[in-house]
Design an enzyme around this catalytic site. Structure first.
Site, PDB file in Angstrom:
ATOM      1  N   GLU A   1      31.668  30.014  43.389  1.00  0.00           N
ATOM      2  CA  GLU A   1      31.243  31.313  42.855  1.00  0.00           C
ATOM      3  C   GLU A   1      31.267  31.302  41.333  1.00  0.00           C
ATOM      4  O   GLU A   1      30.323  31.769  40.674  1.00  0.00           O
ATOM      5  CB  GLU A   1      32.170  32.421  43.359  1.00  0.00           C
TER       6      GLU A   1
ATOM      7  N   THR B   1      44.944  38.918  45.945  1.00  0.00           N
ATOM      8  CA  THR B   1      44.732  40.273  45.397  1.00  0.00           C
ATOM      9  C   THR B   1      43.887  41.195  46.258  1.00  0.00           C
ATOM     10  O   THR B   1      43.663  42.346  45.875  1.00  0.00           O
ATOM     11  CB  THR B   1      44.043  40.176  44.021  1.00  0.00           C
ATOM     12  N   ARG B   2      43.390  40.745  47.431  1.00  0.00           N
ATOM     13  CA  ARG B   2      42.487  41.593  48.202  1.00  0.00           C
ATOM     14  C   ARG B   2      43.134  42.932  48.536  1.00  0.00           C
ATOM     15  O   ARG B   2      42.504  43.989  48.420  1.00  0.00           O
ATOM     16  CB  ARG B   2      42.056  40.888  49.484  1.00  0.00           C
TER      17      ARG B   2
ATOM     18  N   GLY C   1      41.192  36.006  47.961  1.00  0.00           N
ATOM     19  CA  GLY C   1      41.558  37.078  48.856  1.00  0.00           C
ATOM     20  C   GLY C   1      43.039  37.185  49.143  1.00  0.00           C
ATOM     21  O   GLY C   1      43.622  38.273  49.107  1.00  0.00           O
ATOM     22  N   GLU C   2      43.680  36.063  49.366  1.00  0.00           N
ATOM     23  CA  GLU C   2      45.083  36.109  49.762  1.00  0.00           C
ATOM     24  C   GLU C   2      45.982  36.579  48.621  1.00  0.00           C
ATOM     25  O   GLU C   2      47.107  37.025  48.855  1.00  0.00           O
ATOM     26  CB  GLU C   2      45.551  34.737  50.246  1.00  0.00           C
TER      27      GLU C   2
END
Length: 1063
Positions: free
Chosen positions: A95, A32-33, A29-30
């Protein structure tokens, strides 16, 4: 940015994807979110893809949530966005591990290397190496977890994907990802096959074996069979099983229906390109150019393409051109009802003919629909057998009937069995009525007219008639096809029997009184109305047809009250009292053999089709000069001896005119020469015809027959103006029946003036002596013979040799040769050079002695009333035709004689014979032979019974030239089409076969069958009784003249009755 490469090792299960998401995004997340991943997510959603993205910025704990695991498992595609800090997140690594587990179950995995080097990910160097080292320290007591992550990173980084480098346009990469996702989803979306796919899997496997996916060659496989047999169902099953093994795939449905216009073809071509390439931006608007676009864009891809319901080679060419550009490993499946479409591709071994369900499969499918289990209830077994026999292995019928009978009592089943032939099942009818009631009034009328009168007739013929009724059939019929009420197969209109029953039942429900219904097709109802004068203005159509000729007396004014009658169709009914009235609003009048003049006040200006052969019609009374018959397109008045003059018909749109055998016709009005739309003019055997128009402006003529018009001085003016009045770039005369008579001294004076033709008939009663035939080829060269397919030489009395015509460079595509009433002694051996010759007809050649071996292309030989033919020639012909016993074509041979060849191992006096065969016997390899008495003048049919059940009635090729035999003839037949599978017939180790031959007029003196059997032997065939061919030498079997066959003789395994009998 690196190009995307499909991972060859990726696969997915054959079950239909039922996931909650199309795409799962795995990312840090940090990194490319709020940038690349956010843009990609939005683009996927904008394109309609259901995409999962974890919106929680702060993930708690070391293990991913159950919700996340569920999302991964329920996704079709996972996109992994490897970024600088991806491996520092244990959630991302978990994941990744779960995603790769799902990959083994068919999930598509697409990696994106966002500003990172794929090799750094694979080797775990740089930030990825630092992250893994950090995790090893943190999880020193659970080092196996870190090892799993390392393996997962290595495996994921080995997949084909995209590399994004800093400074490149992100939107280009996002669009490429969208394209691949779109293509993947399309290819991964499974097709619905069937509710109960009984028998589909085994047939799909046969097709798969023909495809041989592991081979790296290019293969085109055909699937063919009759409608409702399951061709498309099988193709769908194969598609679901193997489509994922290709770089792209497409299933183009209903090619035949969707190839009627260039626009519809272009749409199919667009569908093919978009499904495989994932793009819809193709600007070419020409079918031929778009075919080249397909070739250019797909020639480098391993593709799987299914062309469903093809009926023309051109339809294949619209997509594949010459089929010479497909990349290695590509596969194409073509489904069709027309096997010829497949054989033109040149590989018979890759054609699968869909067989009907065998008895076991039919039991299963019927039982699943009727009982929801694989076999019927014990007390329903007998009735189940009867319904299965009624359906005859057709999956569509088994499904409808089985569902209809489900949950009903035995008594109801018995009642339904008796009712099914005439009355539709209420449940089916009510379902179909819902769709029927959704049609507008115009469409309902079209449907009912076809159901009552026009089932199986030419689409154009029906449309012309319905158009004259203001029913707008161009749109109406298309809508009925779209809604599955009718189909247009081979240019004829068809509908399922149950739909036809429903339509007729709707008409019957209009009134209990037949005279108050709109349509009458039942003979008894129509006869009652017409004899009792019970008609009304509600009646729009009447069909008075009987199964055999019958004489009736109708009320003279039976049609007086039928002011709205549009169709009157009479067949096999002889009306013996004059009708005083016929409605002027008729569009179709079919009244053959009517022995009286038409009513004097009858003026049917709306008529489209007039069929009154062998009647006493008076044309000058019907076609009054002050009236125009704008709608009239077809007239059939053959054998009407009352016609002496053809008046001005006032029919500007006439397309077909048949006046053949009008023996008293003397003159034709000059207006016939100005019928621009005339396509067929038949005047054969108009013996008194003398006066014919000299000015002809025909532009559409296809066939002209003036044979046996012995008084017609035709050539003196026709050929003088032929090229001036007939634009040869517009018209191509396919059939010209020509005669030269006393005014023509030299045959070649006429023949070289003929237009380009495919059918050449040379009939002469006076020409120069044929002993000077050496001069003939010089003049004959003026005629272009390269297109002649049919050659007919008849009544050339002095012709005794054929060498001048037996030159293959003259007739390159000759298919049919007819020799009638000429004095030839032998057929030249050079005939074998005609490699396309299929039919040889010889009639009344009284001096003919010798016929050599014929070309292998030969299919039909008819030698009639040529009594001098030597036995050696007959034997040679039977020997050659016997070689074709394993061929897929139909063969016929007729020669003078009274003896059936000895190699027919089953022979009998009379018209029937029976014998026993084993389980593996193939009845398509049977050869049949009969001896016919002289008065025979119709064709023969063959009826087969297996184990007491009549499965099939075979009617061979119907030939027209075989009439008026003057001696016994032997007739040989080899069939090629199979409506059923031999496996369905040979149920036991011993199976009783009964063969019966029949003809409408003749008596059959003897009959024979050549077949492999298990009957007791009378004698072994000696080598001199067999022809020198590859015919299997089956021994002659014993014949018991007294044996009869009853139901109690039904064969069963282990029976020992070895008799082979005839009846």
């Amino acid at each position: 940015m690196a190009a995307f490469l499909t991972d060859e090792g990726d696969s997915f299960s054959s079950s239909t994807h039922k996931g909650d998401y199309d795409v799962f995004l795995s990312f840090r997340g940090e990194d490319t979110r709020h940038g690349f991943t956010g843009y990609l997510y939005q683009a996927l959603c904008d394109e309609g893809f259901k995409t999962f993205i974890d919106n929680k910025d702060l993930q708690k704990g070391e293990e991913i949530s159950v919700e996340l695991i569920k999302a991964i498992k329920s996704s079709m595609i996972s996109i992994i966005i490897f970024s600088q800090n991806y491996a520092f997140s244990t959630w991302c690594l978990e994941e990744l591990t779960k995603i790769l587990e799902c990959k083994k179950n068919g999930q598509k995995v697409l990696p994106v290397y966002y500003k990172v080097d794929p090799s750094k990910v694979r080797k775990q160097e740089g930030s990825f190496g630092l992250a893994l080292t950090t995790h090893e320290k943190k999880f020193e007591n659970n080092i196996e977890k870190v090892l799993r992550w390392r393996v997962a990173l290595y495996e994921a980084a080995s997949l084909s994907g995209w590399l994004y480098e800093d400074g490149s346009p992100e939107y280009e990469l996002i669009q490429e990802i969208i394209r691949v996702v779109s293509s993947t989803k399309l290819n991964r979306t499974k097709l619905f096959v069937a509710k109960y796919p009984i028998g589909v899997d085994s047939r799909a496997k046969v097709v798969e074996r023909l495809l041989n996916i592991k081979s790296n060659d290019v293969r085109v496989v055909g699937i063919h069979g009759l409608g409702g047999i399951g061709k498309t169902t099988i193709a769908k099953a194969v598609y679901n099983r193997v489509a994922n093994q290709f770089e792209g795939s497409s299933f183009l449905m209903n090619i035949r229906e969707n190839s009627r216009t260039d626009c519809s073809i272009i749409k199919l071509q667009e569908q093919l390109l978009s499904e495989i390439l994932g793009s819809k931006e193709f600007k070419v608007h020409s079918t031929s150019k778009r075919t080249n676009v397909i070739k250019e864009r797909l020639s480098c891809k391993k593709i799987f393409l299914i062309l469903d319901d093809v009926d023309k080679l051109g339809q294949i060419e619209n997509f594949l051109g010459k089929c010479d550009w497909l990349a290695n490993g590509s596969r194409v499946i073509i489904t069709t009802r027309d096997k010829h479409v497949l054989t033109t591709l040149g590989n018979d071994s890759l054609i699968y003919k869909v067989v009907q369900l065998d008895r076991h499969e039919a039991f299963q499918l019927f039982s699943m629909h009727a009982f929801n289990k694989n076999e019927p209830e014990a007390n329903y077994l007998l009735l189940t057998n009867q319904f299965i026999r009624y359906a005859n292995g057709l999956p569509l019928a088994l499904q409808i009937i089985g569902s209809d009978l489900r949950g009903r009592s035995i008594r109801e089943w018995e009642s339904e069995l008796e009712k099914y032939k005439n009355i539709p099942n209420k449940e089916i009818q009510n379902i179909l009525k819902v769709s029927f009631e959704g049609l507008d009034k115009n469409e309902q009328d079209i449907f009912l007219d076809i159901a009552c009168f026009f089932q199986g007739l030419s689409k154009n013929y029906v449309m012309d008639i319905l158009a004259a009724c203001n029913l707008y059939p161009d749109s109406g019929i298309s809508k009925l096809i779209d809604k599955c009420f009718i189909s247009a197969g081979f240019d004829n209109l068809w509908m399922h029997d149950l739909l036809q029953q429903m339509g007729r039942d709707i008409v019957q429900q209009e009134s209990n009184v037949p005279g108050n219904r709109t349509r009458l097709w039942c003979y008894d109802d129509a006869l009652e109305v017409l004899t009792e004068n019970m008609g009304s203005d509600k009646i729009q159509g009447i069909m008075l047809c009987f199964h055999k000729p019958i004489t009736v007396t109708l009320a003279p004014k039976a049609f007086k009250r039928m002011r709205n009658l549009k169709f009157l169709i009479v067949h096999n009914v002889h009306i013996c009292e004059e009708l005083k009235y016929l409605p002027n609003g008729l569009r179709l009048l079919q009244l053959p053999n009517y022995p009286f003049p038409l009513p004097s006040n009858f003026c049917p200006q709306k008529l489209v089709t007039l069929k009154m052969p062998h009647s006493r019609i008076r044309l000058e009374k019907l076609f009054k000069q002050e009236f125009q018959f704008q709608n009239l397109k077809s007239i059939n008045l053959c054998r009407c001896e009352s016609i002496t003059k053809l008046p001005n018909l006032c029919t500007p749109n006439l397309e077909n005119l048949d006046l053949s055998f009008c023996k008293n016709l003397v003159e034709c009005h000059e207006s016939i020469g100005f019928l621009d739309k005339l396509q067929e003019l038949l005047l054969s055997s108009c013996e008194k015809l003398q006066n014919f128009p000299s000015h002809l402006t025909w532009k559409s003529l296809d066939t002209l027959d003036i044979s046996s018009c012995s008084r017609l001085d035709f050539f003196s003016f026709l050929f003088a103006e032929w090229c001036l009045t007939w634009a040869m770039d517009i018209i191509r005369v396919h059939g010209l029946y020509s005669y030269c008579y006393e005014n023509v001294v030299d045959l070649e004076d006429v023949v070289y003036k003929l237009p380009p033709t495919e059918i050449l008939f040379i009939y002469t009663s006076k020409s120069r002596p044929w002993c000077e035939y050496n001069t003939f080829p010089k003049s004959y060269a003026f005629l272009d013979l390269s297109n002649v397919q049919n050659l007919d030489l008849s009544n050339v009395g002095n012709l005794i040799e054929l060498d001048f015509l037996m030159k293959s460079d003259y007739f390159l595509v000759l298919e049919c040769l007819y020799l009638n009433e000429i004095n030839i002694i032998t057929i030249p051996e050079s005939i074998i050079k005609f490699t396309r010759l299929e039919t040889l007809g010889i009639r009344c050649c009284k001096y003919l002695l010798e016929i050599p071996r014929l070309p292998r292309s030969i299919r039909r030989v008819y030698i009639l009333n040529s009594h001098s033919l030597l036995p050696q020639s007959s034997n040679r012909l039977f020997s050659q035709f016997g070689e074709f016993w394993q061929s897929r074509y139909e063969y016929e041979l007729i020669v003078p004689g009274s003896e059936i060849p000895k190699w027919f191992n089953h022979q009998s006096v009379g018209n029937s014979i029976s014998f026993w065969v084993g389980r593996d016997c193939d009845y398509l390899k049977f050869c049949y032979c009969v001896v016919l008495e002289p008065k025979w003048h119709d064709t023969v049919h063959v009826s087969l019974k297996f184990n007491g059940i009549k499965f099939i009635n075979l009617i061979p090729y119907r030939f027209k030239r075989i009439t008026d035999m003057t001696c016994n003839h032997v007739w040989f037949l080899k069939l090629y089409e199979s409506p059923i599978d031999s496996k369905d017939l040979n149920q036991f180790e011993r199976n009783r076969v009964e063969v019966e031959f029949g003809a409408a007029v003749s008596h059959i003196l003897r009959c024979g069958v050549h077949a492999e059997c298990i009957c007791p032997l009378v004698q072994e065939l000696s080598t001199d009784t067999l022809p020198p061919t590859p015919i299997p030498a089956f021994p002659i079997c014993s014949i018991s003249m007294e044996t009869t066959y009853t139901d109690s003789d039904s064969p069963s395994e282990g029976s020992h009755d070895d008799e082979c009998d005839s009846s």
